[in-house]
Design a protein around this motif. Structure first.
Motif, PDB file in Angstrom:
ATOM      1  N   ASN A 116      -0.007  30.014 -49.822  1.00  0.00           N
ATOM      2  CA  ASN A 116      -0.017  28.875 -50.750  1.00  0.00           C
ATOM      3  C   ASN A 116       1.007  27.793 -50.418  1.00  0.00           C
ATOM      4  OD1 ASN A 116      -1.992  30.280 -52.128  1.00  0.00           O
ATOM      5  ND2 ASN A 116      -0.586  31.116 -53.646  1.00  0.00           N
ATOM      6  N   THR A 117       2.134  28.180 -49.825  1.00  0.00           N
ATOM      7  CA  THR A 117       3.173  27.203 -49.468  1.00  0.00           C
ATOM      8  C   THR A 117       3.643  27.463 -48.037  1.00  0.00           C
ATOM      9  OG1 THR A 117       4.843  28.644 -50.467  1.00  0.00           O
ATOM     10  CG2 THR A 117       3.980  26.865 -51.849  1.00  0.00           C
ATOM     11  N   PRO A 118       2.768  27.289 -47.065  1.00  0.00           N
ATOM     12  CA  PRO A 118       3.088  27.670 -45.684  1.00  0.00           C
ATOM     13  C   PRO A 118       4.291  26.936 -45.104  1.00  0.00           C
ATOM     14  CG  PRO A 118       1.102  26.300 -45.759  1.00  0.00           C
ATOM     15  CD  PRO A 118       1.417  26.682 -47.167  1.00  0.00           C
ATOM     16  N   ASN A 119       4.536  25.711 -45.534  1.00  0.00           N
ATOM     17  CA  ASN A 119       5.631  24.918 -44.962  1.00  0.00           C
ATOM     18  C   ASN A 119       6.946  25.058 -45.723  1.00  0.00           C
ATOM     19  OD1 ASN A 119       3.940  23.839 -42.920  1.00  0.00           O
ATOM     20  ND2 ASN A 119       3.116  22.366 -44.394  1.00  0.00           N
ATOM     21  N   LEU A 120       6.959  25.940 -46.697  1.00  0.00           N
ATOM     22  CA  LEU A 120       8.179  26.174 -47.477  1.00  0.00           C
ATOM     23  C   LEU A 120       9.240  26.839 -46.585  1.00  0.00           C
ATOM     24  CD1 LEU A 120       9.279  26.051 -50.456  1.00  0.00           C
ATOM     25  CD2 LEU A 120       8.537  28.432 -50.665  1.00  0.00           C
ATOM     26  N   PRO A 121      10.462  26.276 -46.514  1.00  0.00           N
ATOM     27  CA  PRO A 121      11.514  26.920 -45.710  1.00  0.00           C
ATOM     28  C   PRO A 121      11.803  28.324 -46.216  1.00  0.00           C
ATOM     29  CG  PRO A 121      12.147  24.678 -46.312  1.00  0.00           C
ATOM     30  CD  PRO A 121      10.920  25.007 -47.120  1.00  0.00           C
ATOM     31  N   PHE A 122      11.954  29.252 -45.290  1.00  0.00           N
ATOM     32  CA  PHE A 122      12.152  30.653 -45.643  1.00  0.00           C
ATOM     33  C   PHE A 122      13.463  31.193 -45.090  1.00  0.00           C
ATOM     34  CE2 PHE A 122      10.577  35.231 -44.723  1.00  0.00           C
ATOM     35  CZ  PHE A 122      11.172  35.713 -45.873  1.00  0.00           C
ATOM     36  N   LEU A 123      13.675  31.064 -43.781  1.00  0.00           N
ATOM     37  CA  LEU A 123      14.848  31.653 -43.146  1.00  0.00           C
ATOM     38  C   LEU A 123      15.636  30.569 -42.399  1.00  0.00           C
ATOM     39  CD1 LEU A 123      12.969  34.741 -41.644  1.00  0.00           C
ATOM     40  CD2 LEU A 123      14.335  34.708 -43.747  1.00  0.00           C
ATOM     41  N   HIS A 124      16.962  30.577 -42.589  1.00  0.00           N
ATOM     42  CA  HIS A 124      17.838  29.613 -41.918  1.00  0.00           C
ATOM     43  C   HIS A 124      18.828  30.381 -41.055  1.00  0.00           C
ATOM     44  CE1 HIS A 124      16.263  26.449 -44.503  1.00  0.00           C
ATOM     45  NE2 HIS A 124      16.569  27.175 -45.565  1.00  0.00           N
ATOM     46  N   ASN A 182      21.813  30.355 -38.480  1.00  0.00           N
ATOM     47  CA  ASN A 182      22.880  29.588 -37.838  1.00  0.00           C
ATOM     48  C   ASN A 182      23.219  30.246 -36.502  1.00  0.00           C
ATOM     49  OD1 ASN A 182      23.893  27.464 -39.840  1.00  0.00           O
ATOM     50  ND2 ASN A 182      23.767  29.298 -41.127  1.00  0.00           N
ATOM     51  N   ILE A 183      23.069  29.489 -35.422  1.00  0.00           N
ATOM     52  CA  ILE A 183      23.343  30.041 -34.095  1.00  0.00           C
ATOM     53  C   ILE A 183      23.783  28.913 -33.157  1.00  0.00           C
ATOM     54  CG2 ILE A 183      20.893  29.883 -33.396  1.00  0.00           C
ATOM     55  CD1 ILE A 183      21.433  32.505 -31.764  1.00  0.00           C
ATOM     56  N   HIS A 184      24.879  29.156 -32.449  1.00  0.00           N
ATOM     57  CA  HIS A 184      25.440  28.167 -31.517  1.00  0.00           C
ATOM     58  C   HIS A 184      25.675  26.831 -32.204  1.00  0.00           C
ATOM     59  CE1 HIS A 184      24.561  31.244 -28.676  1.00  0.00           C
ATOM     60  NE2 HIS A 184      23.272  30.989 -28.586  1.00  0.00           N
ATOM     61  N   GLY A 185      26.105  26.886 -33.470  1.00  0.00           N
ATOM     62  CA  GLY A 185      26.419  25.662 -34.193  1.00  0.00           C
ATOM     63  C   GLY A 185      25.220  24.909 -34.727  1.00  0.00           C
ATOM     64  N   GLU A 186      24.022  25.433 -34.530  1.00  0.00           N
ATOM     65  CA  GLU A 186      22.821  24.780 -35.044  1.00  0.00           C
ATOM     66  C   GLU A 186      22.158  25.658 -36.100  1.00  0.00           C
ATOM     67  OE1 GLU A 186      20.020  23.331 -32.147  1.00  0.00           O
ATOM     68  OE2 GLU A 186      21.578  23.139 -30.628  1.00  0.00           O
ATOM     69  N   LYS A 187      21.341  25.026 -36.946  1.00  0.00           N
ATOM     70  CA  LYS A 187      20.586  25.775 -37.952  1.00  0.00           C
ATOM     71  C   LYS A 187      19.115  25.729 -37.597  1.00  0.00           C
ATOM     72  CE  LYS A 187      19.890  24.309 -42.254  1.00  0.00           C
ATOM     73  NZ  LYS A 187      20.129  23.997 -43.685  1.00  0.00           N
ATOM     74  N   LEU A 188      18.555  26.899 -37.310  1.00  0.00           N
ATOM     75  CA  LEU A 188      17.133  27.015 -36.980  1.00  0.00           C
ATOM     76  C   LEU A 188      16.396  27.500 -38.223  1.00  0.00           C
ATOM     77  CD1 LEU A 188      17.448  28.778 -33.491  1.00  0.00           C
ATOM     78  CD2 LEU A 188      17.370  26.330 -33.985  1.00  0.00           C
ATOM     79  N   THR A 189      15.444  26.715 -38.683  1.00  0.00           N
ATOM     80  CA  THR A 189      14.707  27.058 -39.904  1.00  0.00           C
ATOM     81  C   THR A 189      13.319  27.573 -39.570  1.00  0.00           C
ATOM     82  OG1 THR A 189      15.910  25.441 -41.233  1.00  0.00           O
ATOM     83  CG2 THR A 189      13.774  26.145 -42.066  1.00  0.00           C
ATOM     84  N   VAL A 190      12.946  28.672 -40.243  1.00  0.00           N
ATOM     85  CA  VAL A 190      11.621  29.271 -40.084  1.00  0.00           C
ATOM     86  C   VAL A 190      10.898  29.170 -41.421  1.00  0.00           C
ATOM     87  CG1 VAL A 190      10.354  31.390 -39.535  1.00  0.00           C
ATOM     88  CG2 VAL A 190      12.491  30.875 -38.333  1.00  0.00           C
ATOM     89  N   THR A 191       9.701  28.624 -41.421  1.00  0.00           N
ATOM     90  CA  THR A 191       8.926  28.519 -42.662  1.00  0.00           C
ATOM     91  C   THR A 191       8.237  29.845 -42.961  1.00  0.00           C
ATOM     92  OG1 THR A 191       6.899  27.824 -41.551  1.00  0.00           O
ATOM     93  CG2 THR A 191       8.469  26.087 -42.173  1.00  0.00           C
ATOM     94  N   TYR A 192       7.659  29.932 -44.161  1.00  0.00           N
ATOM     95  CA  TYR A 192       6.915  31.144 -44.520  1.00  0.00           C
ATOM     96  C   TYR A 192       5.752  31.365 -43.555  1.00  0.00           C
ATOM     97  CZ  TYR A 192       9.271  32.556 -48.801  1.00  0.00           C
ATOM     98  OH  TYR A 192      10.200  33.044 -49.697  1.00  0.00           O
ATOM     99  N   GLN A 193       5.068  30.306 -43.176  1.00  0.00           N
ATOM    100  CA  GLN A 193       3.940  30.453 -42.255  1.00  0.00           C
ATOM    101  C   GLN A 193       4.401  30.935 -40.886  1.00  0.00           C
ATOM    102  OE1 GLN A 193       1.983  26.845 -40.715  1.00  0.00           O
ATOM    103  NE2 GLN A 193       0.033  27.749 -41.317  1.00  0.00           N
ATOM    104  N   GLU A 194       5.484  30.342 -40.381  1.00  0.00           N
ATOM    105  CA  GLU A 194       6.002  30.728 -39.062  1.00  0.00           C
ATOM    106  C   GLU A 194       6.514  32.167 -39.074  1.00  0.00           C
ATOM    107  OE1 GLU A 194       7.481  26.246 -37.714  1.00  0.00           O
ATOM    108  OE2 GLU A 194       8.838  27.610 -38.778  1.00  0.00           O
ATOM    109  N   ALA A 195       7.203  32.549 -40.134  1.00  0.00           N
ATOM    110  CA  ALA A 195       7.676  33.932 -40.241  1.00  0.00           C
ATOM    111  C   ALA A 195       6.502  34.892 -40.323  1.00  0.00           C
ATOM    112  CB  ALA A 195       8.569  34.095 -41.477  1.00  0.00           C
TER     113      ALA A 195
END
Length: 548
Positions: free
Chosen positions: A16-24, A26-39
């Motif tokens: 229902n909300t595939p683009n909703l941010p799910f996981l953030h 932090n690695i090497h000073g950057e924040k990598l975000t994974v959405t519900y769909q990507e996860a």
């Protein structure tokens, strides 16, 4: 929102909300975000990979990693494949890793973010099962996460669990003896989340910051399970060094920590603003609210609906200190065996010095000895392959025996006054529970850790590890500080409980030296083994404060 299981909840958000941010991450000073769909896509492909490795439904699959996005995705993949997840604390030594993998009958293991995998790898390699490494965190194993994701198609028919199906086996942190495998079914998690939802008004799609190990049920229930039910997002710290900045950026709506974290917060605040100056500024009507907001905002807790302390007793003085900053630290109480759903100081109902009132659908009683006993729908199925220990865990009415000694007040608030097994007997024949003696001493900001002991000597003595501020003092100044705490405490105690000596330790008590569990509880048995031979010698010395 009502879901059959955490797995069912994830699929609803994924759809229902595939683009909703799910996981953030932090690695090497950057924040990598994974959405519900990507996860979901990665977890489904990994679930296919698990099946492709010949791992059958109902099999056990382990996770050895610090908190990270891949921890959650690996857990989802395991559940999607119809398997049972076996979390292992990331600080576990090689011998215990081998023990858990063998005892749990794990058929595969995910190896992710770790501080020193080289020292642990022997324990993983000792068990002949598939090993899946997370390349993002520098782990190259028999199979790679990215490699398997590329090779496999997403699993379409995800496992549909029933309430009584086994979901996970959580190995205790081992305060005494070898870890035990605590079995929990899907229904236990569902019950726990519903109890929590009833009392905590989190906003839609809440933000969480998961830094305590997800191998512990409290962290996993608070963030992974509740997060999945509520469509939340979870951020992870990169390291101890970046922790403050990562937390400040995450601005979680709920924050759960152990008492030592709040002690560290206090130390960091007082380093920047000494107590006298803080007290002065808080008395100024114009600056009062500005200072409070600035301090709480710097911590990243300005939007927290609930701030919770658990896993060990927190000092009431520390709670009062934070309350002056308008930060209400609510102490809760629970254990692995009940998904940590037992008692809580609920928002707006905080009675400092207690662990709160029981959740709505929990039955409680005190045994004849004063042991807290519980019954609910989130109790463990028992210890894996340990029928005798499972039988010992419950009384004849089916109540879980917590091992904690408790007292209720007239309003139904519970206070934990000690552990049944922590009691010791002095050579005067007096039994003493150390908990209520240690807490007042830990109020001293110069003291980080305390363990009151006394087996075989006439009076109790306190083993003490100084805090960072305590270590900066001269020996005379630290002695005076500790003596002041003893002089304040002892007049409030009966003669047989008065603390005769305080021994200042040379080394810290840590996970690495085997004196703390992965959840930062004292391993009293280990401390006793090391120090008990010196009790009589220390007791016979003239000084009240003795430096080891």
């Amino acid at each position: 929102m009502s879901f059959i299981s955490a797995l069912d909840a994830f699929q609803k958000w994924e759809k229902n909300t595939p683009n909703l941010p799910f996981l953030h991450q932090n690695i090497h000073g950057e924040k990598l975000t994974v959405t519900y769909q990507e996860a979901g896509e990665q977890a489904r492909k990994m679930a296919s990979a698990i099946k492709g490795l010949g791992i059958e439904e109902g099999s056990h699959v382990a996770i050895l990693s610090k908190n990270c996005s891949h921890w959650i995705m690996a857990d989802l993949a395991i559940l999607m494949a119809g398997c049972v997840s076996i979390p292992i604390y990331p600080t576990t030594d090689k011998d215990t890793i081998k023990l858990i993998l063998e005892h749990s009958d794990s058929k595969a293991v995910f190896v992710g973010k770790l501080d020193d995998y080289a020292s642990q790898k022997e324990g993983v390699d000792a068990v002949d099962i598939p090993r899946i490494g997370i390349e993002m965190h520098g782990v190259n194993e028999q199979y790679g996460w990215d490699e398997l994701v590329k090779k496999n198609q997403p699993l379409q028919e995800v496992f549909k669990p029933k309430s009584d199906d086994l979901m996970t086996i959580l190995y205790t942190s081992g305060t005494t003896g070898n870890p035990k495998g605590v079995m929990h079914k899907y229904g236990s998690v569902e019950f726990a989340v519903k109890e929590f939802e009833h009392h905590f008004s989190l906003p839609k799609n809440p933000r969480f910051f998961a830094f305590l190990s997800l191998a512990h049920i409290a962290e996993r229930a608070a963030y992974e399970f509740i997060g999945l039910y509520l469509g939340g997002s979870i951020a992870f710290p990169e390291s101890i060094e970046t922790f403050p900045a990562n937390l400040a950026e995450a601005k979680p709506h709920m924050f759960f920590a152990v008492p030592r974290i709040f002690q560290k917060f206090q130390e960091s605040i007082l380093k920047k603003m000494p107590q006298n100056r803080l007290d002065f500024l808080l008395k100024l009507p114009i600056l009062n609210s500005v200072i409070k907001k600035k301090i709480v905002g710097a911590l990243g807790l300005q939007e927290a609906v609930s701030v919770i302390s658990g896993a060990a007793p927190i000092s009431p003085d520390l709670q009062h200190w934070f309350k002056k900053l308008d930060l209400d630290v609510n102490q809760g109480y629970g254990m692995s065996e009940d998904v940590c759903v037992s008692h809580m100081n609920f928002p707006g109902q905080n009675k400092i010095g207690t662990v709160g009132q029981k959740y709505d659908h929990i039955q409680t009683k005190l045994s004849g000895e004063g042991e807290v006993c519980l019954k609910s729908d989130c109790l463990t199925l028992g210890y894996y392959k340990e029928p005798e220990k499972t039988a010992e865990l419950f009384d004849e009415e089916g109540f879980l025996k917590t091992g904690d000694l408790g007292e209720y007040d007239h309003d139904g608030y519970l206070s934990i006054v000690g552990r049944v097994k922590d009691q010791f007997k002095t050579d005067k024949g007096k039994y003493i529970s150390p908990n209520h003696l240690e807490l007042p001493l830990s109020d001293n900001p110069d003291i980080e850790q305390v363990c009151v002991v006394g087996t075989g000597i006439p009076q109790p003595i306190a083993l003490i590890v100084p805090s960072e501020t305590g270590k900066e003092l001269s020996q005379d100044a630290l002695r005076a500080s500790v003596e002041s705490s003893l002089n304040s405490l002892n007049p409030t105690l009966p003669n047989y409980e008065k603390i005769a000596k305080a021994i200042v330790m040379k080394e810290d008590w840590t996970i690495d030296n085997g004196l703390l569990t992965p959840t930062l509880k004292l391993k009293r048995n280990n401390l006793e083994k090391i120090h008990q031979p010196y009790y009589s010698e220390w007791f016979s010395k003239n000084d009240t404060v003795i430096f080891e």
